[in-house]
Design an enzyme around this catalytic site. Structure first.
Site, PDB file in Angstrom:
ATOM      1  N   ASP A 169       4.336  47.596 -18.349  1.00 39.67           N
ATOM      2  CA  ASP A 169       4.028  48.833 -17.640  1.00 39.67           C
ATOM      3  C   ASP A 169       4.846  49.962 -18.256  1.00 39.67           C
ATOM      4  O   ASP A 169       5.122  49.938 -19.460  1.00 39.67           O
ATOM      5  CB  ASP A 169       4.350  48.661 -16.137  1.00 39.67           C
ATOM      6  CG  ASP A 169       3.453  49.512 -15.252  1.00 39.67           C
ATOM      7  OD1 ASP A 169       3.505  50.754 -15.404  1.00 39.67           O
ATOM      8  OD2 ASP A 169       2.712  48.964 -14.423  1.00 39.67           O
ATOM      9  N   HIS A 228       5.444  55.022 -12.333  1.00 42.43           N
ATOM     10  CA  HIS A 228       4.415  53.975 -12.211  1.00 42.43           C
ATOM     11  C   HIS A 228       4.995  52.572 -12.366  1.00 42.43           C
ATOM     12  O   HIS A 228       4.699  51.667 -11.559  1.00 42.43           O
ATOM     13  CB  HIS A 228       3.333  54.226 -13.260  1.00 42.43           C
ATOM     14  CG  HIS A 228       2.120  53.359 -13.137  1.00 42.43           C
ATOM     15  ND1 HIS A 228       2.075  52.080 -13.599  1.00 42.43           N
ATOM     16  CD2 HIS A 228       0.889  53.607 -12.611  1.00 42.43           C
ATOM     17  CE1 HIS A 228       0.872  51.569 -13.382  1.00 42.43           C
ATOM     18  NE2 HIS A 228       0.132  52.478 -12.780  1.00 42.43           N
ATOM     19  N   SER A 540      -3.928  49.789 -10.020  1.00 42.08           N
ATOM     20  CA  SER A 540      -2.558  49.536 -10.481  1.00 42.08           C
ATOM     21  C   SER A 540      -1.688  49.035  -9.345  1.00 42.08           C
ATOM     22  O   SER A 540      -0.745  48.276  -9.560  1.00 42.08           O
ATOM     23  CB  SER A 540      -1.930  50.821 -11.037  1.00 42.08           C
ATOM     24  OG  SER A 540      -2.218  51.003 -12.386  1.00 42.08           O
TER      25      SER A 540
END
Length: 771
Positions: A169, A228, A540
């Protein structure tokens, strides 16, 4: 440049979920990264060279050679191949051209080459295939309670701390309390990973490395500077942190599915440049060799690719071979059909659903009428502010002044937040078709349905001094949850229609989780709100829920294969009772059920050889087989059907509506439940026009006999619009009185124009990036 930036900003919704493109339904729902047009549009570096991934034959190594010597031998082989292809004076630059050598689990390298050099290399002995780099994008508390998985950190810590979750990620913010290592012993002895010298690992984050075009350690850091990666890592395996919220919104205990598990961080995604295939493969090559148990990749490409052309699928195949489960996002290109992109059967692909907690912002007109908007508004209440409609077309607000007013924005895709802030406006009202998720803005905002927006517009036109109020966000109960988010990518699987994708669903809407301390709520230039926890949406966010569930199963059954773990998750999923026409194309088997998955009763297991047979049935030639498997596997003749892969779900593509069909599918189950004698009986459900039969309809397991096979025959004639669906849903449930082992069946027409059209770009966000 301003106009180009505006277009890119307007589509940065759910994909790169608040970090590098986070899209939903073509409408802006979040802006947590600024897309680099150059990075998005191409792969060149200005001198005619592009990045190519070269897969090579496996090189034999003497048994007495050390791992370092083996690696050096393979690198020398790569340099020799490349030198021959470059030729002349360029041959000496071969080592400088190489970005990565894949030597640990995969076999090949990534290098910068001209088209002619690539063609030269393709003809060399030992070269299997060459692929131009592909850029993937990230698909951007209450959720685990909603899934029925109670907080169990202390009770299960001894089991969970032996499980290692690898996150591919955007890095991680180690300072978050979600990654405290209090009470955790040193990492498992089998761990072989590393920690960047510019990052502080602990007994929770046991490894961290960054990948950016082969940059050496120190030039890039695994720190997360946008949020994120931190969000997904804490969702999968974060420690329990009480009283977490976003400025009081969605307050509760933030935790992951396996709070005691270890985290290994592989930063391959970057704010402006996305996640390059060569970096993803380098990360997976390391993760597999380092000893992770589960790989989580909340990323997706622009479209489904043949498995031999899909870096993520190739890396996941090698992970499967080593006993590692790969969990991926379905994608954020829904509700269009045929947009699910991660479709390989050896990885589990997750759709995004709602939870029973909805975040709303109340909008009140001067005439007393009120609406519930779907934004996340953490600002003070905006009470009875002047309501104004800009006379322009919203493509350029420069020079406009609306100090203290709330603006009506009928064209949200043209909204540039910075320009709105510069007008002095106090807030904005936006229309949006899909209100399943809420998003944050850098100023007070409310998103309403188009019909509601029209009512507000009529009030504005009919009032001499129209005023409006936007209240601070609150949470309300959503009794209809779970339902699939509009942005979540849909099936069918365009590469292998007979394999149902997405596999499963999990919460992906309005998820509260840890956030980077180097970021802000929206990452907008006018937003200075640094927060430890943030609320975002996307597949996600759904993916790490299934990652956590897979890790939870792995902690209880460390010897189970990836296929067995995927099967346990699929067959124990809770059916979603939805009226949406896409049915299983939207939600797969249903909502993940972590607690039930540890005791599924029966599993549909599959081995590397089974997947190789599947590729043969897919029609792959020797080169394609070698590219995916890394071996010299060959196909026998005749090959089996792709439908015979021992998959836990069944997809039946038929010619078209009104055409009779009959298909028989073979399956084998393994008893992992009660030992000794046990009998499972089949229960069948189907829709009008479809008949499902099972032979035998009773499976008796005795001591020493753990595997039984059966056949499912699906026949009938598909009619359009049966129960409001484009296809027909059915299921086979094996029950022993304790376990309910459910395999969903979905029958659908192959000739639907909506997903058989040959359009060049199926996902609007990617189309806009390259226009």
């Amino acid at each position: 440049m301003a106009a180009a930036a505006a277009i890119i900003r307007s589509i940065v919704v759910l994909l790169f979920a608040f970090s590098a493109f986070f899209l939903a339904s073509g409408v802006q729902t979040g802006r947590h990264a600024k897309a680099s047009p150059a990075a998005a549009a191409g792969n060149g570096d200005g001198d005619g060279k592009k990045v190519y991934i070269v897969f090579t034959e496996r090189q034999p190594a003497a048994s007495e050679m050390s791992k370092l010597d083996v690696g050096a031998t393979i690198k020398s082989f790569h340099h020799s191949l490349l030198s021959d292809a470059l030729g002349g004076t360029s041959s000496s630059s071969a080592p400088e051209r190489v970005l990565y050598h894949y030597t640990r689990s995969l076999h090949g390298f990534a290098a910068r080459l001209t088209k002619q050099e690539k063609n030269n290399l393709a003809g060399k002995d030992g070269v299997l295939s060459i692929h131009e780099r592909v850029v993937y994008r990230q698909q951007t508390t209450r959720s685990w309670n909603f899934l029925g998985l109670p907080l169990h950190e202390h009770r299960s810590l001894p089991l969970e701390q032996n499980v290692i979750v690898g996150m591919i990620d955007g890095g991680i913010s180690a300072e978050s309390p979600s990654f405290s290592d209090d009470g955790l012993a040193p990492p498992p002895a089998r761990w072989k990973g590393r920690c960047s010298e510019f990052f502080k690992c602990n007994n929770k984050i046991i490894g961290a490395w960054a990948y950016s075009g082969g940059s050496p350690d120190g030039e890039v850091t695994p720190e997360d500077n946008e949020g994120h990666g931190t969000h997904t890592a804490s969702t999968a395996a974060g420690r329990a942190v009480r009283n977490a919220s976003l400025y009081g919104v969605a307050s509760g205990t933030a935790r992951g599915g396996v709070p005691g598990a270890r985290l290994a961080i592989y930063k391959a995604c970057w704010e402006e440049d996305g996640c390059a295939s060569e970096d993803i493969l380098a990360a997976m090559d390391d993760a597999i060799a380092d000893g992770v148990d589960v790989i989580s990749a909340s990323i997706s490409g622009p479209s489904a690719k043949e498995y031999s052309d899909d870096a993520l699928a190739i890396g996941a195949f090698h992970a499967m071979r080593r006993g590692v489960v790969t969990s991926v996002a379905a994608g954020n290109c829904g509700p269009k059909l045929g947009t699910v992109t991660n479709v390989a059967p050896w990885m589990i692909s997750t759709a995004a659903t709602t939870t029973d907690r909805k975040i709303v912002s109340k909008v009140v007109l001067g005439n007393g009428k009120h609406f519930l908007g779907s934004s996340i508004n953490t600002f003070p209440d905006m009470v009875k502010r002047a309501l104004i409609l800009d006379p322009g077309n919203w493509q350029d607000l420069e020079g406009a002044r609306y100090k203290g007013a709330i603006l009506l924005c009928p064209l949200p895709k043209f909204l540039i937040e910075h320009q709105l802030v510069m007008t002095g406006a106090a807030g904005v009202i936006l229309p949006q078709d899909d209100d399943s998720d809420s998003q944050s803005y850098s100023f007070p905002a409310a998103v309403v349905r188009p019909a509601q927006f029209q009512e507000i517009l009529e009030y504005y036109n009919s009032s001499r001094d129209p005023v409006i109020s936007i209240w601070n966000s609150q949470t309300v109960l959503d009794a209809e949850a779970p339902d699939v988010a509009g942005f979540s990518s849909r099936g069918p699987n365009l590469i292998t229609p007979g394999i149902l994708k997405p596999d499963i669903s999990a919460p992906g809407v309005n998820i509260l989780a840890a956030w980077s301390n180097q970021s802000t709520v929206t990452m907008e230039p006018d937003d200075d709100r640094g927060v430890p926890y943030n609320i975002i949406s996307g597949t996600s966010m759904a993916c790490p829920h299934v990652t956590g569930a897979a890790a939870y199963v792995k902690s209880v059954h460390p010897d189970w294969s990836p296929a067995a773990i995927i099967s346990s998750l699929v067959t124990t999923a809770k059916p979603i009772h939805s009226t949406m026409s896409e049915a299983e194309f939207a939600y797969g088997a249903g909502q993940v059920n972590s607690a039930g998955a540890v005791d599924p009763g029966l599993v549909y297991d599959a081995s590397e050889a089974d997947y190789a047979d599947f590729l043969c049935a897919q029609g792959y030639n020797t080169t394609q087989m070698a590219t995916v498997t890394g071996t010299n596997a060959t196909c026998s003749s005749p090959t089996s059907s792709v439908a015979d892969l021992n998959y836990p779900s069944i997809a039946v593509p038929v010619l078209n509506y009104g055409v009779s069909f009959s298909e028989t599918i073979s399956r084998t189950v393994t008893n992992v439940g009660r030992a000794g004698s046990v009998v499972y009986r089949a229960k069948i459900s189907s829709m009008p026009g479809i008949t499902v039969s099972v032979e035998p309809d009773e499976l008796a397991f005795r001591a020493g006999q753990k595997r039984r096979s059966f056949k499912v025959t699906v026949s009938g004639m598909l009619s359009p619009g049966v129960s409001g669906r484009l296809g027909a849903s059915a299921s086979v449930v094996w029950s022993d009185g304790k376990h309910e082992v459910r395999s969903p069946i979905y029958v659908f027409p192959q000739q639907m124009r909506s997903y058989t059209s040959t359009e060049s770009c199926r996902c609007k966000m990617y189309c806009d990036l390259v226009e």
